[in-house]
Design a protein around this motif. Structure first.
Motif: not given
Length: 512
Positions: A322-330, A405-409, A432-435
């Motif tokens: 189980x892993x929680x990840x945060x990634x940002x795209x410009x 996963x969810x996305x926001x600005x 994102x949450x991956x299990x």
């Protein structure tokens, strides 16, 4: 003779299902008497406020409100006016879509929203909504970790160490946040707020004692008419911190918290004659998932070298990753417009649902971002340019994992006028949450028939052979009614790791 099993029992949550409900809502709205007649609708914006989530016999119901804001130009007047109204909605699952679930988390997004004029005093609004529900059921887990057996029974046991990630808490809390948003120096004070929006980002969450402490920031955006009659926008940040009770949680437990705005109120502070202070009140719902890492011992196999032994086993599913990840795209895009623009009044970017696909060993997150620009043409008329931008985010994750996963600005959209139109720049943050689950077999009961000793007189006392393909030392020992220790000793080896795949092994029969 029944063998005494040692069991390790603990409570956990598991996913109870995911549902998607789509619906359409329509309404006709009368323009209030204090508002002028509508000449032209500029744009329509909507905010989703979920008020309640209920589960009854596996059936989920989500109720809320679409808060609609219509910007329009009035007849025989210049400038921009606002018409606001609420559209209540109820989203229900069909049948018992989430059986035995103890809680449900829900998110609703606007897929389509349009308002058109029926006459200068009446408008018609059409809205399409998508509600996604996730159910969680509380499930006691019983794992057989060992067995008690007298030495004279000559019982051999196979214990496996398994890494497990246990979802221990699904906690929720409603709270209210109030603060003052101060316009930056050099700006005219606000005379009237036309539109407002707020979103929250959790930047830190940790368990201390029996409490979850989470911190973050609210990003608030305004479009307002200032004291000089001009229209301008402003975005500011308001930090926050909250405490949530999580009885029984262990310090060091990984926590993932998310926020939903369930209501908002923005008012020009009456105590400030310049109108530079904006009183902000937000009503919020917080949901937190707490996961604890454990090393679990599993009793997966048994046999006796002296007696007939039978056992019962059942499948066991554990979350092994189980892993929680945060990634940002410009994102940088150009909104093309067919007129000469004089100035930009407001910019916004709204993320839709996130889809997950696989490209080889990579999980690809994808969302559609609706980008909108409100601007004035060279004649001073307010116009809107819109575009949907596809944004992707690759993640290196195990192939067998499940990803949500969810996305926001989370930040202000930056924009400038160029030769081709309005150039916008903004970040999209993917959470994102991956299990990944591991399926094992665990013994639940075992019995030794002490009245029937094994008849070994006809079996060879010594066997010479290699390990078969995908065969382990345990398999070899069990098949030939001996022990791993006896095999290692006969071949002058210290551990199973020393056994080569092509090595010819002496396998002695163990004598009870």
């Amino acid at each position: 003779m029944e063998l005494e099993l040692k069991k390790n029992c603990f409570d956990a949550y598991e996913a109870g299902g995911e549902l998607t409900v789509t619906q359409e809502e329509t309404t006709e709205t009368i323009v209030p008497d204090y508002c002028p007649d509508i000449a032209r609708i500029i744009t329509t914006d909507g905010k989703i406020y979920i008020h309640n989530r209920e589960l009854r016999d596996g059936k989920a119901e989500v109720t809320g409100t679409v808060r609609v804001t219509v910007l329009y130009t009035p007849e025989e007047e210049g400038g921009i006016r606002t018409l606001e109204f609420a559209m209540p909605f109820t989203a229900e699952s069909e049948g018992r879509g989430l059986p035995d679930c103890a809680s449900v988390l829900a998110e609703t997004e606007i897929e389509f929203l349009e308002t058109r004029i029926l006459n200068p005093r009446k408008v018609f609004t059409h809205c399409k909504l998508v509600t996604r529900m996730s159910g969680w059921r509380r499930t006691p887990v019983a794992v057989c970790a060992d067995v008690e057996a007298p030495e004279e029974l000559h019982v051999e046991k196979r214990l496996e160490r398994q890494h497990a990630v246990v979802l221990t808490h699904v906690a929720e809390k409603d709270f209210t946040f109030s603060d003052t948003l101060t316009l930056s120096p050099g700006r005219e004070g606000a005379a009237e707020i036309l539109t407002s929006r707020a979103c929250g980002t959790v930047t830190e969450a940790k368990v201390v004692g029996s409490k979850l402490i989470f911190k973050g920031v609210f990003t608030a955006s305004l479009l307002y008419r200032d004291n000089s009659g001009k229209y301008t926008s402003f975005t500011g940040e308001l930090p926050f911190s909250q405490i949530m009770e999580v009885e029984g949680a262990v310090e060091g437990t990984e926590a993932a918290a998310r926020l939903q705005v369930t209501g908002a109120d923005f008012q020009v502070d009456g105590g400030d004659p310049e109108g530079r202070d904006i009183a902000v009140t937000l009503y919020l719902h917080a949901a937190a998932l707490l996961r604890q890492e454990r090393e679990v011992s599993l009793l997966s196999d048994l046999y006796s070298t002296a007696y007939d032994l039978t056992y019962e086993a059942s499948p066991l599913t554990l979350t092994g990753f189980a892993q929680s990840l945060t990634r940002r795209q410009t994102v940088r895009e150009v909104l093309e417009i067919g007129v000469v623009a004089d100035s930009i009044l407001a910019l916004s970017a709204t993320c839709g649902a996130v889809s997950v696909s696989r490209e080889g060993g990579t999980a690809v997150l994808r969302t559609g971002v609706s980008v909108r620009a409100l601007y004035l043409d060279e004649g001073g008329a307010p116009l809107v340019a819109e575009r949907c931008v596809d944004v992707t985010c690759p993640l290196e994750l195990p192939e067998d994992c499940h990803v949500t996963a969810r996305a926001s600005c989370p930040e202000e959209v930056q924009g400038s006028l160029g030769d081709r139109g309005i150039e916008v720049r903004f970040p999209v943050e993917f959470q994102a949450e991956a299990t990944a689950q591991v399926k094992k077999v665990c013994i639940t009961a075992a019995k030794v028939n002490t009245d029937a000793p094994k008849e070994l007189s006809g079996t060879p006392s010594l066997v010479l052979r290699c390990l078969g393909r995908q065969e382990t030392a345990w398999d070899l020992a069990k098949r030939h009614n001996t022990t791993i220790a006896a095999i290692l000793s006969a071949n002058q080896l210290e551990s199973e790791a020393d056994i080569a795949g092509d090595q010819l092994l002496l396998i002695p029969r163990k004598r009870a």
